[in-house]
Design a protein around this motif. Structure first.
Motif, PDB file in Angstrom:
ATOM      1  N   GLY A 181      -7.145 -19.477   7.468  1.00  0.00           N
ATOM      2  CA  GLY A 181      -7.484 -19.618   8.872  1.00  0.00           C
ATOM      3  C   GLY A 181      -8.883 -19.151   9.124  1.00  0.00           C
ATOM      4  O   GLY A 181      -9.556 -18.595   8.260  1.00  0.00           O
ATOM      5  N   PRO A 182      -9.371 -19.367  10.347  1.00  0.00           N
ATOM      6  CA  PRO A 182     -10.733 -19.004  10.685  1.00  0.00           C
ATOM      7  C   PRO A 182     -10.931 -17.499  10.656  1.00  0.00           C
ATOM      8  O   PRO A 182     -10.013 -16.724  10.829  1.00  0.00           O
ATOM      9  N   ASP A 183     -12.176 -17.088  10.447  1.00  0.00           N
ATOM     10  CA  ASP A 183     -12.482 -15.668  10.488  1.00  0.00           C
ATOM     11  C   ASP A 183     -12.140 -15.109  11.842  1.00  0.00           C
ATOM     12  O   ASP A 183     -12.308 -15.736  12.860  1.00  0.00           O
ATOM     13  N   ASP A 184     -11.714 -13.887  11.854  1.00  0.00           N
ATOM     14  CA  ASP A 184     -11.238 -13.265  13.079  1.00  0.00           C
ATOM     15  C   ASP A 184     -12.010 -11.978  13.303  1.00  0.00           C
ATOM     16  O   ASP A 184     -12.239 -11.229  12.384  1.00  0.00           O
ATOM     17  N   THR A 185     -12.376 -11.746  14.559  1.00  0.00           N
ATOM     18  CA  THR A 185     -13.171 -10.556  14.831  1.00  0.00           C
ATOM     19  C   THR A 185     -12.340  -9.282  14.879  1.00  0.00           C
ATOM     20  O   THR A 185     -12.870  -8.192  14.914  1.00  0.00           O
ATOM     21  N   GLY A 186     -11.000  -9.392  14.900  1.00  0.00           N
ATOM     22  CA  GLY A 186     -10.180  -8.184  14.900  1.00  0.00           C
ATOM     23  C   GLY A 186     -10.216  -7.511  13.546  1.00  0.00           C
ATOM     24  O   GLY A 186     -10.420  -8.136  12.518  1.00  0.00           O
ATOM     25  N   SER A 217      19.384 -36.623  37.140  1.00  0.00           N
ATOM     26  CA  SER A 217      18.743 -36.575  38.452  1.00  0.00           C
ATOM     27  C   SER A 217      17.356 -35.954  38.469  1.00  0.00           C
ATOM     28  O   SER A 217      16.722 -35.927  39.529  1.00  0.00           O
ATOM     29  N   ALA A 218      16.846 -35.458  37.344  1.00  0.00           N
ATOM     30  CA  ALA A 218      15.533 -34.812  37.329  1.00  0.00           C
ATOM     31  C   ALA A 218      14.662 -35.402  36.225  1.00  0.00           C
ATOM     32  O   ALA A 218      15.142 -35.583  35.097  1.00  0.00           O
ATOM     33  N   PRO A 219      13.398 -35.694  36.500  1.00  0.00           N
ATOM     34  CA  PRO A 219      12.511 -36.166  35.437  1.00  0.00           C
ATOM     35  C   PRO A 219      12.280 -35.072  34.401  1.00  0.00           C
ATOM     36  O   PRO A 219      12.232 -33.873  34.735  1.00  0.00           O
ATOM     37  N   ALA A 220      12.124 -35.505  33.147  1.00  0.00           N
ATOM     38  CA  ALA A 220      11.932 -34.549  32.053  1.00  0.00           C
ATOM     39  C   ALA A 220      10.593 -34.808  31.372  1.00  0.00           C
ATOM     40  O   ALA A 220      10.155 -35.964  31.229  1.00  0.00           O
ATOM     41  N   LEU A 221       9.950 -33.731  30.947  1.00  0.00           N
ATOM     42  CA  LEU A 221       8.739 -33.793  30.134  1.00  0.00           C
ATOM     43  C   LEU A 221       9.177 -33.504  28.704  1.00  0.00           C
ATOM     44  O   LEU A 221       9.610 -32.390  28.393  1.00  0.00           O
ATOM     45  N   VAL A 222       9.082 -34.499  27.841  1.00  0.00           N
ATOM     46  CA  VAL A 222       9.705 -34.464  26.518  1.00  0.00           C
ATOM     47  C   VAL A 222       8.675 -34.104  25.468  1.00  0.00           C
ATOM     48  O   VAL A 222       7.582 -34.683  25.411  1.00  0.00           O
ATOM     49  N   GLY A 223       9.022 -33.151  24.601  1.00  0.00           N
ATOM     50  CA  GLY A 223       8.104 -32.701  23.559  1.00  0.00           C
ATOM     51  C   GLY A 223       7.759 -33.767  22.546  1.00  0.00           C
ATOM     52  O   GLY A 223       8.433 -34.795  22.428  1.00  0.00           O
ATOM     53  N   GLU A 224       6.718 -33.505  21.771  1.00  0.00           N
ATOM     54  CA  GLU A 224       6.213 -34.475  20.797  1.00  0.00           C
ATOM     55  C   GLU A 224       6.789 -34.277  19.407  1.00  0.00           C
ATOM     56  O   GLU A 224       6.706 -35.182  18.568  1.00  0.00           O
ATOM     57  N   ASP A 225       7.337 -33.115  19.102  1.00  0.00           N
ATOM     58  CA  ASP A 225       7.736 -32.763  17.741  1.00  0.00           C
ATOM     59  C   ASP A 225       9.239 -32.504  17.729  1.00  0.00           C
ATOM     60  O   ASP A 225       9.739 -31.616  18.411  1.00  0.00           O
ATOM     61  N   THR A 226       9.977 -33.282  16.923  1.00  0.00           N
ATOM     62  CA  THR A 226      11.433 -33.167  16.930  1.00  0.00           C
ATOM     63  C   THR A 226      11.914 -31.836  16.364  1.00  0.00           C
ATOM     64  O   THR A 226      13.050 -31.435  16.610  1.00  0.00           O
ATOM     65  N   VAL A 239      -1.057 -29.646  14.190  1.00  0.00           N
ATOM     66  CA  VAL A 239      -2.215 -29.115  13.476  1.00  0.00           C
ATOM     67  C   VAL A 239      -1.802 -28.503  12.146  1.00  0.00           C
ATOM     68  O   VAL A 239      -2.500 -28.632  11.138  1.00  0.00           O
ATOM     69  N   GLY A 240      -0.677 -27.836  12.105  1.00  0.00           N
ATOM     70  CA  GLY A 240      -0.174 -27.168  10.918  1.00  0.00           C
ATOM     71  C   GLY A 240       1.160 -26.534  11.231  1.00  0.00           C
ATOM     72  O   GLY A 240       1.615 -26.543  12.379  1.00  0.00           O
ATOM     73  N   ASP A 241       1.813 -26.000  10.211  1.00  0.00           N
ATOM     74  CA  ASP A 241       3.136 -25.410  10.382  1.00  0.00           C
ATOM     75  C   ASP A 241       3.095 -24.310  11.443  1.00  0.00           C
ATOM     76  O   ASP A 241       2.409 -23.309  11.292  1.00  0.00           O
ATOM     77  N   ARG A 242       3.808 -24.525  12.522  1.00  0.00           N
ATOM     78  CA  ARG A 242       3.903 -23.578  13.634  1.00  0.00           C
ATOM     79  C   ARG A 242       2.533 -23.198  14.192  1.00  0.00           C
ATOM     80  O   ARG A 242       2.351 -22.097  14.714  1.00  0.00           O
ATOM     81  N   HIS A 267       0.830 -21.223  11.631  1.00  0.00           N
ATOM     82  CA  HIS A 267       1.518 -19.998  12.026  1.00  0.00           C
ATOM     83  C   HIS A 267       0.795 -19.193  13.099  1.00  0.00           C
ATOM     84  O   HIS A 267       1.082 -18.010  13.274  1.00  0.00           O
ATOM     85  N   ASP A 268      -0.110 -19.831  13.840  1.00  0.00           N
ATOM     86  CA  ASP A 268      -0.698 -19.141  14.992  1.00  0.00           C
ATOM     87  C   ASP A 268       0.346 -18.925  16.087  1.00  0.00           C
ATOM     88  O   ASP A 268       0.250 -17.989  16.869  1.00  0.00           O
ATOM     89  N   GLU A 269       1.320 -19.835  16.198  1.00  0.00           N
ATOM     90  CA  GLU A 269       2.300 -19.844  17.278  1.00  0.00           C
ATOM     91  C   GLU A 269       1.615 -19.866  18.645  1.00  0.00           C
ATOM     92  O   GLU A 269       2.039 -19.213  19.610  1.00  0.00           O
ATOM     93  N   PHE A 270       0.558 -20.654  18.724  1.00  0.00           N
ATOM     94  CA  PHE A 270      -0.151 -20.923  19.973  1.00  0.00           C
ATOM     95  C   PHE A 270       0.824 -21.602  20.938  1.00  0.00           C
ATOM     96  O   PHE A 270       1.489 -22.576  20.601  1.00  0.00           O
ATOM     97  N   GLY A 271       0.933 -21.062  22.153  1.00  0.00           N
ATOM     98  CA  GLY A 271       1.888 -21.588  23.123  1.00  0.00           C
ATOM     99  C   GLY A 271       3.147 -20.768  23.235  1.00  0.00           C
ATOM    100  O   GLY A 271       4.047 -21.099  24.016  1.00  0.00           O
ATOM    101  N   PHE A 272       3.236 -19.677  22.457  1.00  0.00           N
ATOM    102  CA  PHE A 272       4.398 -18.791  22.573  1.00  0.00           C
ATOM    103  C   PHE A 272       4.504 -18.223  23.986  1.00  0.00           C
ATOM    104  O   PHE A 272       5.597 -18.017  24.512  1.00  0.00           O
ATOM    105  N   SER A 273       3.365 -17.970  24.615  1.00  0.00           N
ATOM    106  CA  SER A 273       3.338 -17.546  26.015  1.00  0.00           C
ATOM    107  C   SER A 273       2.240 -18.314  26.736  1.00  0.00           C
ATOM    108  O   SER A 273       1.227 -18.680  26.129  1.00  0.00           O
TER     109      SER A 273
END
Length: 517
Positions: free
Chosen positions: A37-42, A332-341, A373-376, A406-412
């Protein structure tokens, strides 16, 4: 040292643990640690000090100014002026920081809590499950108020002994006035609870009406609401949503993503006494994760709701108010459906506000397990209102992509309002990067400023907030959109529940004010 006043303990919160198997079906299928992954400043090192058995500390951090803006390139692809480097801010630069004692894991959920005691100061509610290092106690919550006195004091303790892992398996709602008395209230759910003997994991929600003071436990709750069936998991998420009958009050929304059977969410418009799900004013059948307000997505002047079903790509339902006593979401409600099964679209959802200025509120959705982009690596979407029919999120107005495996971007996800005062609404997306997969990296929070459209890499965010140390889970939980320090701009609350900065597995919560980029 910046000003700080009040601390009060409470119980509760969110229920997701990054990179750890979830009894609700969020299996952890990842393999060995990924150091790419990219260099991280932490920093990579573990700076945690020996265990502190005391309560969470306040370090009163200083300068909140962010790093200089190097000139953002073309987020849709090429930047002829050279590679874009997002301005970076570390949690070391937070205005205030609170550290848990050894094993507290402070920050497994956070929320702006409004004003529960009527002193005019805004408060923050923070969970501490007390499960790190084998501590194994019942967990607690801390309610913090910042003011001009330059001191801190604990004015109340709320320790609901609902479950040995209290703080990790609970829902939390704060910052709203349920009964219209002028004090903000708190609702805490524990899906493991069996309060009325309806079976294991039937779940319960405890409501504490403000003002809150002294030492409180479950018996001091003003109302208790309960699920009715075995493994119903009632209370896994809890939210205060706009009240359709009285703008001065909020209503109570409780999710129940049952381990077997139909998922559901339940709405009490004006609760005034304890009850079960059967006493709810409305039930939303077919989804029960991430139940939240959506804002007014269809522009009819009535607030709408969001609730998700994580199975089969994941679906986020947009439920238009007013609400019938029972709503079959699939029909009765519209759904926003994910891209990845194989993903879980709707890990977290938020009302984004009207980010494109067209008069309709918009929706922010996260999916930490998306694999484009990659696994998780994860993904988030912005969908502009109105939403009138079911659609794939591949057609969302903006697609925000995680950077690495494995960034899990979108967890929150969180709506920030106009955090930097430039007239545009901002959003934040957390990428906790769990240590089991990314052992050399701290978590991150990516901040994006509207307008946003097309496909955008997280590397093209307007601001990146970086955790202090590897495996801290910074960004796993956060809240935004309230002005805590009174400077006229909303602030951002970021948790790093596995941080070792104050003590081993102590966790930390940071308040960032005066954000700029």
């Amino acid at each position: 040292m910046t000003n700080l006043i009040l601390l009060l303990l409470l119980l509760a919160c969110h229920d997701k643990t990054p990179g750890v198997a979830d009894s609700g079906g969020r299996g952890d299928t990842g393999a060995a640690a990924d150091t790419a992954g990219p260099d991280d400043t932490g920093s990579a090192g573990d700076t945690g000090s020996p265990g502190d058995t005391g309560s969470a500390g306040d370090t009163g951090k200083g300068d909140t100014g962010s790093a200089g803006d190097t000139g953002k390139g073309d987020t849709g692809g090429g930047d002829t002026g050279g590679p874009y480097v997002a301005p970076t801010l570390g949690l070391d630069d937070a205005t205030w920081a609170w550290y848990g004692a050894a094993g507290n894991q402070l920050g497994y959920s956070v929320a702006f809590a409004g004003d529960t005691n009527g002193d005019g100061e805004q408060e923050m509610l923070v969970s501490a499950p007390d499960q790190g290092l084998g501590v194994g106690t019942d967990g607690h919550f801390e309610l913090v108020t910042l003011g001009s006195g330059g001191s801190s004091a604990r004015v109340a303790t709320l320790s609901l002994q609902l479950h040995p892992a209290a703080g990790t398996n609970v829902g939390l709602a704060a910052g709203g006035d349920l009964n219209g008395d002028g004090y903000d209230d708190i609702a805490i759910g524990d899906y493991d609870e069996n309060y009325y003997d309806y079976g294991v994991f039937s779940g319960a929600v405890a409501v504490f009406l403000g003002p809150v003071s002294g030492t409180l436990n479950q018996d001091d709750a003003d109302y208790i609401f309960s699920g009715l069936t075995y493994h119903e998991r009632f209370g896994r998420q809890v939210a205060f949503v706009p009240n359709p009958t009285d703008p001065a009050r909020v209503s109570l929304l409780v999710s129940a993503p049952a381990a077997s059977g139909t998922w559901a969410a339940y709405l009490w418009v004006n609760p005034s006494e304890s009850g079960t799900e059967e006493t709810a004013d409305a039930s939303l059948q077919g989804a029960g994760w991430g139940a939240q307000s959506a804002g007014d997505v269809d522009g009819d002047g009535i607030e709408d709701l969001l609730t998700a079903n994580l199975g089969s790509e994941g679906r986020v339902y947009v439920v238009s108010g007013p609400f019938a006593s029972e709503v079959d979401l699939a029909s009765s409600a519209p759904a926003l459906v994910g891209e990845d099964t194989s993903a879980e679209t709707g890990d977290d959802v938020a009302a984004a506000g009207d980010v494109n200025g067209d008069g309709y509120d918009d929706i922010l959705i996260g999916d930490a397990f998306d694999d484009e982009v990659g696994d998780r690596a994860g993904k988030a979407w912005i969908v502009h209102g109105p939403v009138t029919a079911t659609m794939s999120l591949s057609d969302a107005d903006a697609r925000l992509l995680g950077e690495s495996d494995h960034d899990e971007f979108g967890f929150s996800v969180a709506a920030l309002g106009d955090a930097n005062g430039d007239g545009s609404l901002d959003i934040a997306v957390g990428a906790p990067r769990p240590e089991s997969y990314r052992p050399s990296y701290p978590g991150k929070v990516y901040v994006f400023s509207a307008p946003l459209s097309g496909t955008i890499s997280a590397g093209h965010a307007d601001l990146v907030i970086v955790g202090r140390e590897r495996g801290d889970l910074a960004g796993a939980y956060m809240d935004g959109g309230r002005d805590i320090d009174g400077d006229g701009n909303p602030d951002l609350l970021v948790a790093a529940p596995d941080s070792k900065e104050g003590a081993p597995m102590g966790g930390e919560v940071d308040l960032l004010t005066g954000l700029s980029w």
